[in-house]
Scaffold this motif. Structure first.
Motif, PDB file in Angstrom:
ATOM      1  N   UNK A   1      61.100  -5.100  34.515  1.00 41.18           N
ATOM      2  CA  UNK A   1      62.271  -5.363  35.357  1.00 41.18           C
ATOM      3  C   UNK A   1      63.206  -6.402  34.753  1.00 41.18           C
ATOM      4  N   UNK A   2      62.683  -7.332  33.941  1.00 41.01           N
ATOM      5  CA  UNK A   2      63.531  -8.386  33.383  1.00 41.01           C
ATOM      6  C   UNK A   2      63.884  -8.153  31.914  1.00 41.01           C
ATOM      7  N   UNK A   3      63.491  -7.012  31.351  1.00 42.62           N
ATOM      8  CA  UNK A   3      63.771  -6.742  29.945  1.00 42.62           C
ATOM      9  C   UNK A   3      65.165  -6.179  29.652  1.00 42.62           C
ATOM     10  N   UNK A   4      65.862  -5.548  30.610  1.00 42.23           N
ATOM     11  CA  UNK A   4      67.197  -5.032  30.272  1.00 42.23           C
ATOM     12  C   UNK A   4      68.145  -6.089  29.713  1.00 42.23           C
ATOM     13  N   UNK A   5      67.989  -7.349  30.120  1.00 46.08           N
ATOM     14  CA  UNK A   5      68.856  -8.403  29.574  1.00 46.08           C
ATOM     15  C   UNK A   5      68.658  -8.537  28.072  1.00 46.08           C
ATOM     16  N   UNK A   6      67.407  -8.430  27.613  1.00 47.16           N
ATOM     17  CA  UNK A   6      67.139  -8.500  26.177  1.00 47.16           C
ATOM     18  C   UNK A   6      67.713  -7.287  25.463  1.00 47.16           C
ATOM     19  N   UNK A   7      67.543  -6.106  26.051  1.00 49.30           N
ATOM     20  CA  UNK A   7      68.084  -4.893  25.433  1.00 49.30           C
ATOM     21  C   UNK A   7      69.611  -4.925  25.408  1.00 49.30           C
ATOM     22  N   UNK A   8      70.208  -5.536  26.430  1.00 46.62           N
ATOM     23  CA  UNK A   8      71.673  -5.654  26.455  1.00 46.62           C
ATOM     24  C   UNK A   8      72.170  -6.485  25.279  1.00 46.62           C
ATOM     25  N   UNK A   9      71.363  -7.459  24.836  1.00 49.29           N
ATOM     26  CA  UNK A   9      71.739  -8.259  23.654  1.00 49.29           C
ATOM     27  C   UNK A   9      71.752  -7.396  22.401  1.00 49.29           C
ATOM     28  N   UNK A  10      70.850  -6.429  22.329  1.00 47.84           N
ATOM     29  CA  UNK A  10      70.844  -5.512  21.193  1.00 47.84           C
ATOM     30  C   UNK A  10      72.136  -4.694  21.191  1.00 47.84           C
ATOM     31  N   UNK A  11      72.528  -4.185  22.357  1.00 41.20           N
ATOM     32  CA  UNK A  11      73.785  -3.443  22.473  1.00 41.20           C
ATOM     33  C   UNK A  11      74.963  -4.331  22.088  1.00 41.20           C
ATOM     34  N   UNK A  12      74.906  -5.601  22.509  1.00 41.66           N
ATOM     35  CA  UNK A  12      75.982  -6.548  22.202  1.00 41.66           C
ATOM     36  C   UNK A  12      76.118  -6.734  20.691  1.00 41.66           C
ATOM     37  N   UNK A  13      74.995  -6.910  20.003  1.00 42.51           N
ATOM     38  CA  UNK A  13      75.030  -7.120  18.556  1.00 42.51           C
ATOM     39  C   UNK A  13      75.511  -5.874  17.817  1.00 42.51           C
ATOM     40  N   UNK A  14      75.107  -4.712  18.308  1.00 44.10           N
ATOM     41  CA  UNK A  14      75.569  -3.462  17.694  1.00 44.10           C
ATOM     42  C   UNK A  14      77.076  -3.309  17.845  1.00 44.10           C
ATOM     43  N   UNK A  15      77.586  -3.660  19.028  1.00 43.04           N
ATOM     44  CA  UNK A  15      79.019  -3.484  19.308  1.00 43.04           C
ATOM     45  C   UNK A  15      79.898  -4.537  18.643  1.00 43.04           C
ATOM     46  N   UNK A  16      79.376  -5.772  18.510  1.00 44.44           N
ATOM     47  CA  UNK A  16      80.214  -6.865  18.012  1.00 44.44           C
ATOM     48  C   UNK A  16      79.869  -7.297  16.586  1.00 44.44           C
ATOM     49  N   UNK A  17      78.674  -6.963  16.140  1.00 44.33           N
ATOM     50  CA  UNK A  17      78.236  -7.431  14.836  1.00 44.33           C
ATOM     51  C   UNK A  17      77.627  -8.811  14.871  1.00 44.33           C
ATOM     52  N   UNK A  18      77.726  -9.499  16.016  1.00 40.66           N
ATOM     53  CA  UNK A  18      77.147 -10.829  16.156  1.00 40.66           C
ATOM     54  C   UNK A  18      77.875 -11.865  15.325  1.00 40.66           C
ATOM     55  N   UNK A  19      77.217 -12.978  15.122  1.00 47.43           N
ATOM     56  CA  UNK A  19      77.806 -14.067  14.357  1.00 47.43           C
ATOM     57  C   UNK A  19      77.447 -15.410  14.955  1.00 47.43           C
ATOM     58  N   UNK A  20      77.656 -16.498  14.219  1.00 50.99           N
ATOM     59  CA  UNK A  20      77.315 -17.845  14.702  1.00 50.99           C
ATOM     60  C   UNK A  20      78.012 -18.167  16.020  1.00 50.99           C
ATOM     61  N   UNK A  21      77.238 -18.570  17.004  1.00 57.09           N
ATOM     62  CA  UNK A  21      77.792 -18.977  18.287  1.00 57.09           C
ATOM     63  C   UNK A  21      78.135 -17.858  19.235  1.00 57.09           C
TER      64      UNK A  21
ATOM     65  N   UNK B   1      75.445  -9.702  40.555  1.00 57.72           N
ATOM     66  CA  UNK B   1      74.460  -8.799  41.142  1.00 57.72           C
ATOM     67  C   UNK B   1      73.403  -8.397  40.112  1.00 57.72           C
ATOM     68  N   UNK B   2      73.763  -8.412  38.833  1.00 58.11           N
ATOM     69  CA  UNK B   2      72.838  -7.934  37.800  1.00 58.11           C
ATOM     70  C   UNK B   2      71.654  -8.884  37.624  1.00 58.11           C
ATOM     71  N   UNK B   3      71.861 -10.147  37.260  1.00 53.08           N
ATOM     72  CA  UNK B   3      70.699 -11.029  37.084  1.00 53.08           C
ATOM     73  C   UNK B   3      69.933 -11.293  38.372  1.00 53.08           C
ATOM     74  N   UNK B   4      70.645 -11.391  39.504  1.00 48.99           N
ATOM     75  CA  UNK B   4      69.942 -11.696  40.757  1.00 48.99           C
ATOM     76  C   UNK B   4      69.087 -10.522  41.217  1.00 48.99           C
ATOM     77  N   UNK B   5      69.583  -9.306  41.043  1.00 52.71           N
ATOM     78  CA  UNK B   5      68.772  -8.148  41.433  1.00 52.71           C
ATOM     79  C   UNK B   5      67.588  -7.978  40.490  1.00 52.71           C
ATOM     80  N   UNK B   6      67.779  -8.274  39.198  1.00 56.15           N
ATOM     81  CA  UNK B   6      66.685  -8.144  38.231  1.00 56.15           C
ATOM     82  C   UNK B   6      65.550  -9.117  38.544  1.00 56.15           C
ATOM     83  N   UNK B   7      65.899 -10.370  38.808  1.00 57.50           N
ATOM     84  CA  UNK B   7      64.852 -11.354  39.075  1.00 57.50           C
ATOM     85  C   UNK B   7      64.194 -11.107  40.428  1.00 57.50           C
ATOM     86  N   UNK B   8      64.944 -10.521  41.368  1.00 53.53           N
ATOM     87  CA  UNK B   8      64.359 -10.169  42.667  1.00 53.53           C
ATOM     88  C   UNK B   8      63.370  -9.024  42.515  1.00 53.53           C
TER      89      UNK B   8
END
Length: 260
Positions: free
Chosen positions: A161-181, A125-132
């Motif tokens: 409307x389509x930027x939350x996906x990019x911001x979610x990546x920032x949250x992901x990197x903060x929470x996980x620290x990121x890394x290769x792959x 529902x998240x990506x489909x509602x965003x692109x809609x």
């Protein structure tokens, strides 16, 4: 003469305000995906299909085109602005098709990997509602292309409307620290409610634009009031919608059709 000059300066300031807003959108779009895509792709650590690469290129091209279009409009290059607008229609169409195909294809892959259908189909529902929402704001902007004050606000809403996906990546990197792959989508889909915070952060762009309207024209433009209400409402309505039998059946039908 002073009043005329002041009015002209105000119009110029308003035009360049949208250049700054478009620049911020481009920064979020590119910077948000830097750690999970743009810095991984050149060194070969990104894990994903060719469709994801196409998705990345198209969705990165949009904020860059939006920035270019606001700059052309601010500098009075309206002939070029209109000409590139046709490319914008083609790009927006590609975004809608690729965005839907990537989301549905990702869900089909997750189901094939044995992940819980309720979580996989609910998250869809998240990506489909965003692109809609993007498509709706963009179509309205095209319809109002002859009315600049409405048109440019709707374009800002569409991009946001389509930027939350990019911001979610920032949250992901903060929470996980990121890394290769590492990137979202490789593991279990997140609970839908976890996507509310990134969305609210991104929508502060519209709040800033409304404040600017308040200071320059005495009140926020109705396009912002309606658009922000729709964006925030969708952000919260996704949570109950994602677990409803109607949505799960609809999402399952989309994934089933994608296999043929």
């Amino acid at each position: 003469m002073v009043a005329v000059a002041t009015a002209g300066e105000a119009r110029t300031s308003a035009r360049f305000f949208y250049v700054w807003m478009a620049g911020l959108c481009a920064l979020i779009a590119i910077g948000g995906f830097a750690g999970t895509y743009w810095l991984q792709w050149p060194v070969g650590t990104f894990v994903g299909s060719r469709l994801l690469h196409m998705h990345a290129v198209v969705f990165t091209a949009w904020p860059l085109l939006f920035l270019s279009q606001t700059w052309l409009q601010a500098n009075g290059r309206l002939d070029h602005h209109r000409a590139w607008g046709l490319a914008g229609i083609a790009l927006a169409t590609a975004m809608f098709l690729l965005g839907g195909a990537t989301a549905i294809g990702g869900a089909a892959h997750d189901l094939a990997e044995g992940r819980p259908p309720a979580k996989v189909l609910g998250f869809l529902v998240i990506p489909l509602s965003a692109i809609t929402m993007f498509a709706g704001f963009f179509a309205a902007a095209v319809a109002f292309r002859g009315r600049t004050e409405i048109h440019r606000r709707l374009m800002l809403l569409a991009t946001t409307a389509v930027l939350p996906a990019a911001m979610a990546r920032v949250f992901f990197l903060v929470n996980t620290g990121g890394g290769p792959g590492l990137r979202p989508g490789l593991g279990m889909p997140l609970p839908v409610e976890r996507t509310i915070a990134p969305g609210l952060v991104v929508y502060l762009i519209i709040v800033a634009a409304m404040i600017y309207d308040w200071r320059t024209r005495g009140r926020p433009h109705p396009a912002y009031l309606i658009g922000l209400t729709l964006l925030v409402a969708m952000l919260f309505l996704r949570v109950p919608l994602s677990t409803s039998p109607q949505w799960l059946a609809f999402a399952d039908g989309l994934v089933t059709m994608s296999r043929y």
